[in-house]
Design an enzyme around this catalytic site. Sequence first.
Site, PDB file in Angstrom:
ATOM      1  N   GLU A 212       0.876  -1.164   0.000  1.00 15.00           N
ATOM      2  CA  GLU A 212       0.000   0.000   0.000  1.00 15.00           C
ATOM      3  C   GLU A 212       0.919   1.222   0.000  1.00 15.00           C
ATOM      4  OE1 GLU A 212      -2.735   0.337   3.297  1.00 15.00           O
ATOM      5  OE2 GLU A 212      -3.518   2.218   2.487  1.00 15.00           O
TER       6      GLU A 212
ATOM      7  N   ARG B 198       5.654 -13.108   9.296  1.00 13.26           N
ATOM      8  CA  ARG B 198       6.307 -11.849   8.968  1.00 13.26           C
ATOM      9  C   ARG B 198       7.646 -11.742   9.696  1.00 13.26           C
ATOM     10  NH1 ARG B 198       4.057  -6.790   9.485  1.00 13.26           N
ATOM     11  NH2 ARG B 198       2.156  -7.550   8.539  1.00 13.26           N
TER      12      ARG B 198
ATOM     13  N   LYS C 268       4.308   0.882   9.728  1.00  9.81           N
ATOM     14  CA  LYS C 268       4.477   2.107   8.957  1.00  9.81           C
ATOM     15  C   LYS C 268       3.944   3.310   9.726  1.00  9.81           C
ATOM     16  CE  LYS C 268       2.989   0.143   5.072  1.00  9.81           C
ATOM     17  NZ  LYS C 268       2.564  -0.024   3.663  1.00  9.81           N
TER      18      LYS C 268
END
Length: 569
Positions: free
Chosen positions: A42, A275, A285
């Site tokens: 994104e 992850r 983020k």
Amino acid sequence: MNKDSNDNHSEEVKSNFIHLEIDKDLEENKNGGAVLTRFPPEPNGYLHIGHAKSICLNFSLAQKYGGGCNLRFDDTNPVKEDVEYVDSIQEDVKWLGFNWEKEVKFASDYFDQFYAWALLLIKAGKAYVDDQNADEIAKQKGTPTEPGTESPFRNRSVEENLDLFERMKAGEFPTGAKVLRAKIDMSSPNMHLRDPYMYRIIHQAHHRTGDKWCIYPIYDFAHGQEDFIEGITHSICTLEFKVHRPLYDWFLDQIREADENWKAKVRPRQIEFARLNLNYTVMSKRKLLELVQKDIVEGWDDPRMPTVSGLRRRGYTPESIRNFADKVGVTNRDSITDVALLESCIREDLNKKVARVNAVIDPLKLIITNYPEDQEEWVELINNPEDESMGSRKLPFSREVYIERDDFMEDAPKKFFRLTVGKELRLKGAYAITCTGIKKNEEGVIEEIYATYDPETKSGATTVTRKIKGVIHWVSAKHAVDAEVKLYDRLYNHEAPAAQKDADHLDFINPDSLQVVRAKVEPSLKDAKALDKFQFQRIGYFCVDKDSSSDKLIFNRTVALKDSWSKKK
Ligand code: ATP
Ligand code: MG
């Protein structure tokens, strides 16, 4: 950009459980033997080392199976997204050494298709417009053990839903006034199937579609369809999306049932992996943006940031990051990786690649009293003992040199192998010197030290019979070039800064994460260019900063020669 990094690299990638799954699919001739993956960021921030792991995984799958990997921007939320991020992400993926299939893809290119599919779902009685606000809907959600409550708008007629949804699109309602929801099952044990959102109203221009839309699809009603449209065969994603998988499948099944054009198309297969988590690091983020916005760091590419651009500026190479991703491996269980592993990967890479140069980061002047005042000579030093082909270079030597302040000790213990009064050692590549005295200023700080040299001991001479223990690096004072050197340490002084219950990650910022020192470096470094990398003998690996110039040299410390952190508390 480093040219080498864009060449096809041939590092062996360790095999992992995803390979086994894909091998099985290929054996069964699924997708006609094709493998197409994607990396779907994104564009709401810069890429970080966790993304790098996902990039390495997805692109190396494509390489291994002779397939492709798409780069697709998941740009469904105009509120947080920006072209700055779109550009930096492309730069970072290329720098890491990967090439995506054909043109860059954008979820926003499929907005018309998503809208058409939403209409089909409404017509099939599988989606409805809800007038309630987010709080009301959340209250009806239930809990994992109790069923939810159906919305009072759930049984609107198809005609009314179509009318309202079209008017949502036309901009008749304010932001947040209505949502489109899937009509699935308010008592499903999987909370994601309790009539999830499909569309929301956001009156905000999009960086690519401008003002065309004021309704935007929710990530869950977009992500699976994006993969489906592109013909992605294997959708590799992180573990938290496992519970979303039944919803993605549900949407695609409804679409295939309702849309003749897509009936025969195979659903992508989603495979989840753990992850990357790193200690002493935050990877969200949102938190990274906070560090930038609150000026705790200089920007997204601050060398202390775990971003790809920060690591690049710090002196990391694409090879070291790819190698790190491979060492961490791919598993389906969450774990925390020691950031020391990342640091060891860059040491390992640079050890053989970069020249070793003389730089003194805490200079102390040493005067060789028996060396003629106006004499200068050149001594030869090899560039890298690990690789003879890197050759050697000449360095000027003269009566006054700088040495590292902590290479001298006034009251040295027996085991101190560096310099003290009365002791002899070698100035690397030059002569043996014996310290004869020191000069202190009024505060008692040593200002200069004095030594004599033995002209018979020039490096390479075969006539010296005594053992000269100890070697230190130096720079000729007359020829030295001034440089600003930034010594970075970890940004956080807590192992898990983002995981503390009653504390914020900002509570754990290491106040000493940046120390700026004035160094003296050998003259060959005068014209070093941004991103050039060196080993400063006996100190560590350093990289020329992007803001460096021949008028003002700036070096960033990539990493010390050894892991000093493990000894700290
Ligand atoms: P956010 O912080 O906004 O939740 P995100 O880190 O999930 O975002 P995306 O832009 O959605 O950001 O990530 C793109 C891809 O990178 C996703 O497929 C995601 O699975 C992967 N990814 C993100 N963080 C990590 C990580 N720490 N380790 C491995 N892969 C990751
Ligand atoms: Mg995400």
